[in-house]
Design a protein around this motif. Structure first.
Motif, PDB file in Angstrom:
ATOM      1  N   ALA A 227       0.364  19.006  -9.708  1.00  0.00           N
ATOM      2  CA  ALA A 227      -0.012  18.069  -8.622  1.00  0.00           C
ATOM      3  C   ALA A 227      -0.466  16.715  -9.372  1.00  0.00           C
ATOM      4  CB  ALA A 227      -1.077  18.558  -7.962  1.00  0.00           C
ATOM      5  N   ASP A 228      -0.583  15.644  -8.585  1.00  0.00           N
ATOM      6  CA  ASP A 228      -0.969  14.289  -8.925  1.00  0.00           C
ATOM      7  C   ASP A 228      -2.040  13.812  -8.009  1.00  0.00           C
ATOM      8  OD1 ASP A 228      -1.610  11.890  -9.843  1.00  0.00           O
ATOM      9  OD2 ASP A 228       0.449  11.319 -10.384  1.00  0.00           O
ATOM     10  N   LEU A 229      -3.247  14.265  -8.143  1.00  0.00           N
ATOM     11  CA  LEU A 229      -4.199  13.755  -6.981  1.00  0.00           C
ATOM     12  C   LEU A 229      -4.636  12.283  -7.175  1.00  0.00           C
ATOM     13  CD1 LEU A 229      -6.085  14.794  -4.603  1.00  0.00           C
ATOM     14  CD2 LEU A 229      -7.866  15.544  -6.679  1.00  0.00           C
ATOM     15  N   LEU A 230      -4.438  11.654  -5.893  1.00  0.00           N
ATOM     16  CA  LEU A 230      -4.986  10.291  -6.009  1.00  0.00           C
ATOM     17  C   LEU A 230      -6.499  10.184  -5.549  1.00  0.00           C
ATOM     18  CD1 LEU A 230      -1.923   8.753  -3.804  1.00  0.00           C
ATOM     19  CD2 LEU A 230      -2.353   8.636  -6.273  1.00  0.00           C
ATOM     20  N   VAL A 231      -7.170   9.350  -6.174  1.00  0.00           N
ATOM     21  CA  VAL A 231      -8.567   9.231  -5.939  1.00  0.00           C
ATOM     22  C   VAL A 231      -8.672   7.556  -5.881  1.00  0.00           C
ATOM     23  CG1 VAL A 231     -10.954   9.699  -6.758  1.00  0.00           C
ATOM     24  CG2 VAL A 231      -9.128  11.428  -7.362  1.00  0.00           C
ATOM     25  N   ASP A 232      -8.398   7.082  -4.985  1.00  0.00           N
ATOM     26  CA  ASP A 232      -7.987   5.551  -4.836  1.00  0.00           C
ATOM     27  C   ASP A 232      -8.450   5.228  -3.400  1.00  0.00           C
ATOM     28  OD1 ASP A 232      -6.222   6.729  -2.838  1.00  0.00           O
ATOM     29  OD2 ASP A 232      -4.598   5.377  -3.694  1.00  0.00           O
ATOM     30  N   GLY A 233      -9.378   5.555  -2.710  1.00  0.00           N
ATOM     31  CA  GLY A 233      -9.824   5.071  -1.512  1.00  0.00           C
ATOM     32  C   GLY A 233      -8.634   4.748  -0.422  1.00  0.00           C
ATOM     33  N   GLY A 234      -7.572   5.572  -0.527  1.00  0.00           N
ATOM     34  CA  GLY A 234      -6.441   5.525   0.430  1.00  0.00           C
ATOM     35  C   GLY A 234      -5.490   4.377   0.130  1.00  0.00           C
ATOM     36  N   LEU A 235      -5.652   3.594  -1.047  1.00  0.00           N
ATOM     37  CA  LEU A 235      -4.946   2.451  -1.501  1.00  0.00           C
ATOM     38  C   LEU A 235      -3.334   2.734  -1.454  1.00  0.00           C
ATOM     39  CD1 LEU A 235      -4.847  -0.283  -2.447  1.00  0.00           C
ATOM     40  CD2 LEU A 235      -5.313   0.267  -4.602  1.00  0.00           C
ATOM     41  N   ILE A 236      -2.646   3.929  -2.228  1.00  0.00           N
ATOM     42  CA  ILE A 236      -1.534   4.115  -2.163  1.00  0.00           C
ATOM     43  C   ILE A 236      -1.020   4.652  -0.661  1.00  0.00           C
ATOM     44  CG2 ILE A 236       0.481   5.464  -3.416  1.00  0.00           C
ATOM     45  CD1 ILE A 236      -0.789   3.074  -5.133  1.00  0.00           C
ATOM     46  N   GLU A 237      -1.828   5.608  -0.212  1.00  0.00           N
ATOM     47  CA  GLU A 237      -0.972   6.215   0.943  1.00  0.00           C
ATOM     48  C   GLU A 237      -1.104   5.198   2.293  1.00  0.00           C
ATOM     49  OE1 GLU A 237       1.055   8.464   0.852  1.00  0.00           O
ATOM     50  OE2 GLU A 237       0.726   9.262  -1.070  1.00  0.00           O
ATOM     51  N   LEU A 238      -2.219   4.509   2.336  1.00  0.00           N
ATOM     52  CA  LEU A 238      -2.723   3.767   3.421  1.00  0.00           C
ATOM     53  C   LEU A 238      -2.766   2.218   3.223  1.00  0.00           C
ATOM     54  CD1 LEU A 238      -5.587   6.026   4.463  1.00  0.00           C
ATOM     55  CD2 LEU A 238      -3.436   6.344   4.939  1.00  0.00           C
ATOM     56  N   GLY A 239      -2.599   1.786   2.065  1.00  0.00           N
ATOM     57  CA  GLY A 239      -2.928   0.324   1.729  1.00  0.00           C
ATOM     58  C   GLY A 239      -1.470  -0.311   2.458  1.00  0.00           C
TER      59      GLY A 239
END
Length: 250
Positions: free
Chosen positions: A238-250
């Motif tokens: 897995a690759d867990l995004l810890v980004d405040g939603g930047l990639i998926e929601l930005g």
């Protein structure tokens, strides 16, 4: 909660930022922590904050030095239960300003060094061990001037997914964590960027983060410990995004 009681943990790149926060968190949950750093002063300061920790001055770009660190851990504790490969370096430059030396420097640390660190460490990792590797949202989305760094992190992410599959028969889990904009010392060490450039970069990132703030090293450390623990026992590759939603929601 002591998820890492009696576990032997090696954090490569543990003398500041995400690595230090993670090393401290592993120790707080019962682990015997070994950590590396390139800078002796910051390494010694980090070790002083972690009861029972052992520090090694080592550059992950030096493959032989990393292998020597693994050998020292083996001599001291016999094994590695958790490996956190966190060493990394930034580097912003547009296409027409990239130099071969800068490209090689970033890739020697962020890609080549990490791959060979894994190769060295798995030799003393047994069934039930886990690996966490710091990737980046730079591997997931384009940012002008970030080509060198993004290429290294994207290559690292795919290589590690391949290795996660190869390690399945040995029952070793391997996952990635991809931090977004985190205010760490790495942000302030980008070659070619002065203090004003860093401020502008931070403002630009915050403006684009759906949560409208930068993350903290402690928040990433919590994700790292989750992936390293048996709480994530059915998670690998897995690759867990810890980004405040930047990639998926930005």
């Amino acid at each position: 909660m002591m998820r890492f009681a009696d576990k032997i943990v090696l954090v490569l790149g543990g003398n500041s930022g995400i690595g230090l926060a993670s090393a401290q968190a592993f120790a707080a949950e019962g682990a015997r922590v070994h950590l590396t750093g390139r800078n002796r002063e910051t390494l010694d300061a980090a070790v002083a904050t972690i009861p029972g920790a052992t520090g090694y001055q080592s550059d992950i770009a030096d493959i032989g030095a990393t292998a020597h660190v693994v050998a020292q851990v083996e001599a001291a504790d016999g094994r590695i239960d958790v490996l956190f490969i966190n060493a990394g370096v930034g580097g912003f430059a547009p296409l027409d300003a990239i130099t071969e030396a800068d490209w090689d420097h970033v890739h020697s640390i962020n890609l080549k060094g990490c791959v060979f660190a894994l190769q060295a460490a798995v030799r003393i990792m047994g069934e039930g061990a886990s690996v966490v590797v710091t990737s980046s949202i730079g591997a997931h989305g384009p940012l002008e001037g970030n080509g060198t760094y993004s290429a290294a992190k994207a290559g690292l992410a795919m290589a590690m997914k391949v290795f996660a599959k190869e390690l399945l028969p040995r029952r070793i889990r391997l996952n990635l964590v991809s931090p977004g904009p985190i205010d760490t010392p790495l942000l302030h060490r980008n070659p070619g960027m002065g203090p004003d450039d860093v401020v502008r970069l931070k403002d630009m990132m915050i403006a684009n983060i759906p949560m409208h703030r930068m993350g903290t090293s402690d928040e990433v450390a919590k994700a790292v410990l989750f992936l390293a623990s048996e709480d994530a026992g059915f998670i690998t590759g897995a690759d867990l995004l810890v980004d405040g939603g930047l990639i998926e929601l930005g």
